[in-house]
Design a protein around this motif. Structure first.
Motif, PDB file in Angstrom:
ATOM      1  N   THR A   1       0.822  -1.205   0.000  1.00  0.00           N
ATOM      2  CA  THR A   1       0.000   0.000   0.000  1.00  0.00           C
ATOM      3  C   THR A   1       0.861   1.263   0.000  1.00  0.00           C
ATOM      4  O   THR A   1       0.474   2.270  -0.593  1.00  0.00           O
ATOM      5  N   THR A   2       2.029   1.217   0.623  1.00  0.00           N
ATOM      6  CA  THR A   2       2.939   2.367   0.599  1.00  0.00           C
ATOM      7  C   THR A   2       3.422   2.638  -0.821  1.00  0.00           C
ATOM      8  O   THR A   2       3.362   3.774  -1.310  1.00  0.00           O
ATOM      9  N   LEU A   3       3.891   1.601  -1.507  1.00  0.00           N
ATOM     10  CA  LEU A   3       4.383   1.768  -2.875  1.00  0.00           C
ATOM     11  C   LEU A   3       3.265   2.159  -3.839  1.00  0.00           C
ATOM     12  O   LEU A   3       3.419   3.051  -4.673  1.00  0.00           O
TER      13      LEU A   3
ATOM     14  N   SER B   1      -0.397   8.666  -5.942  1.00  0.00           N
ATOM     15  CA  SER B   1      -0.371  10.067  -5.513  1.00  0.00           C
ATOM     16  C   SER B   1       0.522  10.911  -6.414  1.00  0.00           C
ATOM     17  O   SER B   1       0.192  12.063  -6.720  1.00  0.00           O
ATOM     18  N   THR B   2       1.635  10.346  -6.838  1.00  0.00           N
ATOM     19  CA  THR B   2       2.535  11.064  -7.739  1.00  0.00           C
ATOM     20  C   THR B   2       1.823  11.384  -9.050  1.00  0.00           C
ATOM     21  O   THR B   2       1.834  12.534  -9.515  1.00  0.00           O
TER      22      THR B   2
ATOM     23  N   ALA C   1      -3.809   9.044   0.764  1.00  0.00           N
ATOM     24  CA  ALA C   1      -3.857   7.877  -0.124  1.00  0.00           C
ATOM     25  C   ALA C   1      -3.340   6.627   0.590  1.00  0.00           C
ATOM     26  O   ALA C   1      -3.912   5.548   0.443  1.00  0.00           O
ATOM     27  N   LEU C   2      -2.288   6.778   1.356  1.00  0.00           N
ATOM     28  CA  LEU C   2      -1.722   5.627   2.084  1.00  0.00           C
ATOM     29  C   LEU C   2      -2.721   5.083   3.106  1.00  0.00           C
ATOM     30  O   LEU C   2      -2.979   3.876   3.151  1.00  0.00           O
TER      31      LEU C   2
ATOM     32  N   TYR D   1      -4.592   1.489   2.747  1.00  0.00           N
ATOM     33  CA  TYR D   1      -4.376   0.491   3.796  1.00  0.00           C
ATOM     34  C   TYR D   1      -5.707   0.039   4.412  1.00  0.00           C
ATOM     35  O   TYR D   1      -5.940  -1.159   4.593  1.00  0.00           O
ATOM     36  N   LEU D   2      -6.571   0.986   4.704  1.00  0.00           N
ATOM     37  CA  LEU D   2      -7.837   0.654   5.369  1.00  0.00           C
ATOM     38  C   LEU D   2      -8.859   0.009   4.434  1.00  0.00           C
ATOM     39  O   LEU D   2      -9.655  -0.834   4.871  1.00  0.00           O
ATOM     40  N   LEU D   3      -8.850   0.389   3.162  1.00  0.00           N
ATOM     41  CA  LEU D   3      -9.873  -0.117   2.249  1.00  0.00           C
ATOM     42  C   LEU D   3      -9.441  -1.330   1.437  1.00  0.00           C
ATOM     43  O   LEU D   3     -10.274  -1.934   0.761  1.00  0.00           O
TER      44      LEU D   3
END
Length: 73
Positions: free
Chosen positions: A7-9, A15-16, A48-49, A53-55
């Motif tokens: 999810t971070t990547l 987002s970019t 976005a992170l 992560y949550l969804l």
């Protein structure tokens, strides 16, 4: 740990691209474009992170439900 790295990547890439696109739509390639893009990215990425992560779990379950209901494998 895998979910957090993924999810971070993923949120970083998304987002970019989205912050760059929206900045371009709003300003065009104007002086200060990169600074505005960076500011938009810095505001977008944490949201976005957290969202990704949550969804990710519920979206995965919903996808599974839709595919099973339509008998898609």
């Amino acid at each position: 740990m895998r979910k957090l790295i993924f999810t971070t990547l993923f949120s970083f890439c998304l987002s970019t691209l989205v912050s760059g696109w929206v900045t371009y739509i709003n300003l065009g390639v104007a002086p200060g474009f990169l600074q505005h893009w960076f500011r938009a990215f810095i505001h977008a990425w944490p949201i976005a992170l957290i969202t990704a992560y949550l969804l990710s779990g519920p979206i995965h379950s919903l996808t599974h439900f839709i595919l099973e209901r339509n008998h898609v494998k």
